[in-house]
Design a protein around this motif. Structure first.
Motif, PDB file in Angstrom:
ATOM      1  N   LYS A  63      -2.262   8.282 -11.787  1.00 25.49           N
ATOM      2  CA  LYS A  63      -1.515   8.526 -10.554  1.00 25.49           C
ATOM      3  C   LYS A  63      -1.090   9.987 -10.452  1.00 25.49           C
ATOM      4  CE  LYS A  63       0.435   3.886  -9.845  1.00 25.49           C
ATOM      5  NZ  LYS A  63       1.692   3.101  -9.790  1.00 25.49           N
ATOM      6  N   LYS A  64      -0.664  10.549 -11.568  1.00 23.64           N
ATOM      7  CA  LYS A  64      -0.224  11.946 -11.567  1.00 23.64           C
ATOM      8  C   LYS A  64      -1.389  12.885 -11.244  1.00 23.64           C
ATOM      9  CE  LYS A  64       2.180  15.372 -14.406  1.00 23.64           C
ATOM     10  NZ  LYS A  64       2.828  15.646 -15.711  1.00 23.64           N
ATOM     11  N   ALA A  65      -2.579  12.557 -11.755  1.00 20.56           N
ATOM     12  CA  ALA A  65      -3.742  13.412 -11.510  1.00 20.56           C
ATOM     13  C   ALA A  65      -4.358  13.173 -10.143  1.00 20.56           C
ATOM     14  CB  ALA A  65      -4.788  13.176 -12.606  1.00 20.56           C
ATOM     15  N   LEU A  66      -4.183  11.976  -9.598  1.00 22.86           N
ATOM     16  CA  LEU A  66      -4.793  11.635  -8.314  1.00 22.86           C
ATOM     17  C   LEU A  66      -4.177  12.432  -7.166  1.00 22.86           C
ATOM     18  CD1 LEU A  66      -6.657   9.799  -6.600  1.00 22.86           C
ATOM     19  CD2 LEU A  66      -4.784   8.134  -6.560  1.00 22.86           C
ATOM     20  N   GLU A  89      -5.560   4.864  -0.484  1.00 19.45           N
ATOM     21  CA  GLU A  89      -4.271   4.194  -0.586  1.00 19.45           C
ATOM     22  C   GLU A  89      -4.114   3.563  -1.962  1.00 19.45           C
ATOM     23  OE1 GLU A  89      -2.969   2.474   3.677  1.00 19.45           O
ATOM     24  OE2 GLU A  89      -4.790   1.548   2.871  1.00 19.45           O
ATOM     25  N   PHE A  90      -2.861   3.500  -2.404  1.00 21.92           N
ATOM     26  CA  PHE A  90      -2.530   2.781  -3.626  1.00 21.92           C
ATOM     27  C   PHE A  90      -2.362   1.306  -3.331  1.00 21.92           C
ATOM     28  CE2 PHE A  90      -0.648   6.485  -6.070  1.00 21.92           C
ATOM     29  CZ  PHE A  90      -1.538   6.361  -7.134  1.00 21.92           C
ATOM     30  N   ASP A  91      -2.841   0.492  -4.218  1.00 19.90           N
ATOM     31  CA  ASP A  91      -2.461  -0.914  -4.292  1.00 19.90           C
ATOM     32  C   ASP A  91      -2.013  -1.111  -5.732  1.00 19.90           C
ATOM     33  OD1 ASP A  91      -2.356  -3.676  -4.719  1.00 19.90           O
ATOM     34  OD2 ASP A  91      -3.819  -4.059  -3.150  1.00 19.90           O
ATOM     35  N   ASP A  92      -0.690  -1.138  -5.960  1.00 17.63           N
ATOM     36  CA  ASP A  92      -0.165  -1.117  -7.322  1.00 17.63           C
ATOM     37  C   ASP A  92      -0.718  -2.237  -8.190  1.00 17.63           C
ATOM     38  OD1 ASP A  92       1.345   1.172  -7.134  1.00 17.63           O
ATOM     39  OD2 ASP A  92       3.089   0.132  -6.327  1.00 17.63           O
ATOM     40  N   PRO A 132      -2.937  15.579  -6.788  1.00 19.42           N
ATOM     41  CA  PRO A 132      -3.545  16.880  -6.471  1.00 19.42           C
ATOM     42  C   PRO A 132      -4.967  16.763  -5.952  1.00 19.42           C
ATOM     43  CG  PRO A 132      -2.442  16.932  -8.607  1.00 19.42           C
ATOM     44  CD  PRO A 132      -2.486  15.498  -8.194  1.00 19.42           C
ATOM     45  N   ALA A 133      -5.742  15.804  -6.483  1.00 16.99           N
ATOM     46  CA  ALA A 133      -7.114  15.630  -6.012  1.00 16.99           C
ATOM     47  C   ALA A 133      -7.149  15.250  -4.539  1.00 16.99           C
ATOM     48  CB  ALA A 133      -7.816  14.567  -6.861  1.00 16.99           C
ATOM     49  N   VAL A 134      -6.254  14.356  -4.138  1.00 15.76           N
ATOM     50  CA  VAL A 134      -6.200  13.928  -2.740  1.00 15.76           C
ATOM     51  C   VAL A 134      -5.657  15.046  -1.851  1.00 15.76           C
ATOM     52  CG1 VAL A 134      -5.128  12.287  -1.149  1.00 15.76           C
ATOM     53  CG2 VAL A 134      -6.044  11.491  -3.338  1.00 15.76           C
ATOM     54  N   ALA A 135      -4.675  15.794  -2.347  1.00 14.33           N
ATOM     55  CA  ALA A 135      -4.167  16.933  -1.573  1.00 14.33           C
ATOM     56  C   ALA A 135      -5.269  17.943  -1.304  1.00 14.33           C
ATOM     57  CB  ALA A 135      -3.006  17.590  -2.319  1.00 14.33           C
ATOM     58  N   ALA A 136      -6.210  18.093  -2.262  1.00 18.19           N
ATOM     59  CA  ALA A 136      -7.318  19.034  -2.096  1.00 18.19           C
ATOM     60  C   ALA A 136      -8.436  18.475  -1.219  1.00 18.19           C
ATOM     61  CB  ALA A 136      -7.883  19.414  -3.467  1.00 18.19           C
ATOM     62  N   TYR A 137      -8.501  17.157  -1.094  1.00 24.20           N
ATOM     63  CA  TYR A 137      -9.502  16.517  -0.236  1.00 24.20           C
ATOM     64  C   TYR A 137      -8.789  16.162   1.062  1.00 24.20           C
ATOM     65  CZ  TYR A 137     -13.565  13.509   0.855  1.00 24.20           C
ATOM     66  OH  TYR A 137     -14.687  12.946   1.425  1.00 24.20           O
ATOM     67  N   THR A 138      -8.647  17.127   1.926  1.00 24.38           N
ATOM     68  CA  THR A 138      -7.756  16.997   3.079  1.00 24.38           C
ATOM     69  C   THR A 138      -8.215  15.941   4.067  1.00 24.38           C
ATOM     70  OG1 THR A 138      -8.910  18.848   4.136  1.00 24.38           O
ATOM     71  CG2 THR A 138      -6.933  19.359   2.874  1.00 24.38           C
ATOM     72  N   GLU A 139      -9.519  15.600   4.049  1.00 20.64           N
ATOM     73  CA  GLU A 139     -10.047  14.601   4.988  1.00 20.64           C
ATOM     74  C   GLU A 139     -10.057  13.198   4.388  1.00 20.64           C
ATOM     75  OE1 GLU A 139     -11.739  16.993   3.606  1.00 20.64           O
ATOM     76  OE2 GLU A 139     -12.216  18.541   5.090  1.00 20.64           O
ATOM     77  N   GLY A 140      -9.768  13.077   3.099  1.00 23.94           N
ATOM     78  CA  GLY A 140      -9.914  11.807   2.401  1.00 23.94           C
ATOM     79  C   GLY A 140      -8.816  10.800   2.737  1.00 23.94           C
ATOM     80  N   MET A 172       0.841  -1.193   0.000  1.00 24.50           N
ATOM     81  CA  MET A 172       0.000   0.000   0.000  1.00 24.50           C
ATOM     82  C   MET A 172       0.883   1.252   0.000  1.00 24.50           C
ATOM     83  SD  MET A 172      -3.208  -0.890  -0.011  1.00 24.50           S
ATOM     84  CE  MET A 172      -4.261  -2.297   0.371  1.00 24.50           C
ATOM     85  N   GLY A 173       0.412   2.302  -0.629  1.00 18.05           N
ATOM     86  CA  GLY A 173       1.186   3.522  -0.694  1.00 18.05           C
ATOM     87  C   GLY A 173       0.337   4.734  -0.379  1.00 18.05           C
ATOM     88  N   ASP A 174       0.964   5.769   0.186  1.00 13.60           N
ATOM     89  CA  ASP A 174       0.285   7.014   0.516  1.00 13.60           C
ATOM     90  C   ASP A 174       0.163   7.840  -0.760  1.00 13.60           C
ATOM     91  OD1 ASP A 174      -0.828   9.152   1.723  1.00 13.60           O
ATOM     92  OD2 ASP A 174       0.718   9.424   3.243  1.00 13.60           O
ATOM     93  N   VAL A 175      -1.040   8.153  -1.154  1.00 15.17           N
ATOM     94  CA  VAL A 175      -1.287   8.745  -2.462  1.00 15.17           C
ATOM     95  C   VAL A 175      -0.635  10.115  -2.619  1.00 15.17           C
ATOM     96  CG1 VAL A 175      -3.089   9.609  -3.989  1.00 15.17           C
ATOM     97  CG2 VAL A 175      -3.394   7.439  -2.796  1.00 15.17           C
ATOM     98  N   ASP A 176      -0.688  10.945  -1.581  1.00 15.42           N
ATOM     99  CA  ASP A 176      -0.169  12.307  -1.716  1.00 15.42           C
ATOM    100  C   ASP A 176       1.262  12.454  -1.215  1.00 15.42           C
ATOM    101  OD1 ASP A 176      -0.526  12.100   1.001  1.00 15.42           O
ATOM    102  OD2 ASP A 176      -1.423  14.087   1.237  1.00 15.42           O
ATOM    103  N   GLY A 177       1.930  11.341  -0.941  1.00 17.44           N
ATOM    104  CA  GLY A 177       3.308  11.422  -0.469  1.00 17.44           C
ATOM    105  C   GLY A 177       3.445  11.995   0.925  1.00 17.44           C
ATOM    106  N   GLY A 178       2.345  12.028   1.679  1.00 15.57           N
ATOM    107  CA  GLY A 178       2.406  12.530   3.048  1.00 15.57           C
ATOM    108  C   GLY A 178       2.355  14.035   3.184  1.00 15.57           C
TER     109      GLY A 178
END
Length: 315
Positions: free
Chosen positions: A274-277, A290-293, A279-287, A1-7
């Protein structure tokens, strides 16, 4: 699993914007800025969209003017047919709306209709003020792009097909019934084209919008106003996450069906998505996403992007 916005959201929350920008790679600084702007939003303004647009979307790039558009989502399909400009031979088509500018115009129209409880939406200064808050200048190239997309929106016809429903949503309708066009000052043809005073939304579209509005955070829309795919992903997450009862995997095939194009190769789609996701997650601060490659994404139950509140839906 990976953190979508890089933390980056956690870094902004703990350290603030300036410090967080020094702690990330250069390509992540924009994500820090997005998260910081949304977290720092004190106005709490809302935007509104229709449920159908959370599961489908307009094309991101221009299509041939005579080509229609079909987009499938979870249990729903959106079909848009281009309009025609006047009569005669050969017929001149007005292509379907596309890109971030068209999405922002539609968001304004839907938001104002719900806030005022009327399918008559004021344009002019009200629309320019809203677009200005979104960082969209009325002049120059941006203004020309907005006028072009408005013309396409006013001319096209659309329908949503919902699986399991006896009706298709509406058989033949549009986003707008009248208006959303321009005229030139009679006393000076050199003046820029001007909005009509108001636009009247299609009655059937307005009724389904009243019944199924999805609230969005205006600050997030502003940060994603130039990123059409990120905007679609944010709107989708705003609809899905707060309704979940447990972690829910979304496979790559389903993601590509909703967010890809007919010509997207799976490997290319994953890279673009992945590149577009992020910014979307960064803007959805409560969301919580996780990535599952191997599988795709795992969506976790999360608060809505804006606190529940009563919105006017008219009578």
């Amino acid at each position: 699993m990976g953190d979508v916005d890089g933390g980056v959201r956690r870094l902004v929350l703990v350290h603030g914007r300036d410090r967080a920008r020094t702690m990330v790679e250069p390509e992540q600084k924009a994500l820090v800025d997005i998260a910081a702007e949304v977290m720092g939003d004190e106005d709490g303004r809302i935007g509104i969209t229709y449920t159908g647009f959370c599961l489908t979307g307009l094309p991101h790039k221009r299509l041939p003017d005579d080509q229609g558009w079909e987009k499938r989502g979870h249990r729903v399909t959106l079909q848009i047919e281009p309009g025609r400009n006047g009569v005669g031979t050969p017929v001149r088509f007005v292509g379907v709306p596309y890109g971030a500018r068209a999405r922002m115009i539609l968001l304004y129209l839907q938001t104002q209709a719900i806030k005022t409880g009327s399918r008559e939406v004021e344009l002019g200064r009200s629309m320019r003020d809203w677009l200005g808050r979104m960082g969209l200048s009325w002049g120059g190239e941006t203004g020309r792009a907005l006028r072009e997309q408005a013309t396409r929106i006013s001319a096209c016809s659309l329908k949503f097909h919902w699986e399991g429903d006896t009706a298709a949503g509406w058989d033949k309708g549009g986003f707008v019934r009248s208006g959303l066009r321009f005229h030139t000052r009679a006393d000076d043809e050199r003046q820029p084209t001007l909005w009509e005073d108001r636009v009247i939304l299609d009655e059937v579209f307005y009724e389904v919008l009243r019944k199924h509005p999805v609230p969005l955070r205006e600050a997030a829309l502003r940060e994603l106003a130039d990123r059409s795919l990120s905007l679609d992903i944010y709107i989708w997450l705003a609809y899905r996450l707060h309704t979940l009862k447990k972690p829910t995997p979304i496979r790559w095939a389903a993601l590509q069906e909703q967010f890809g194009t007919q010509t997207s190769l799976p490997t290319n789609f994953r890279r673009v998505f992945k590149k577009a996701l992020a910014p979307a997650v960064a803007a959805y601060t409560e969301g919580r996403i996780e990535f599952d490659d191997d599988a795709g994404l795992v969506l976790h139950p999360s608060p809505p992007p804006i606190a529940p509140r009563i919105v006017a839906v008219g009578g």
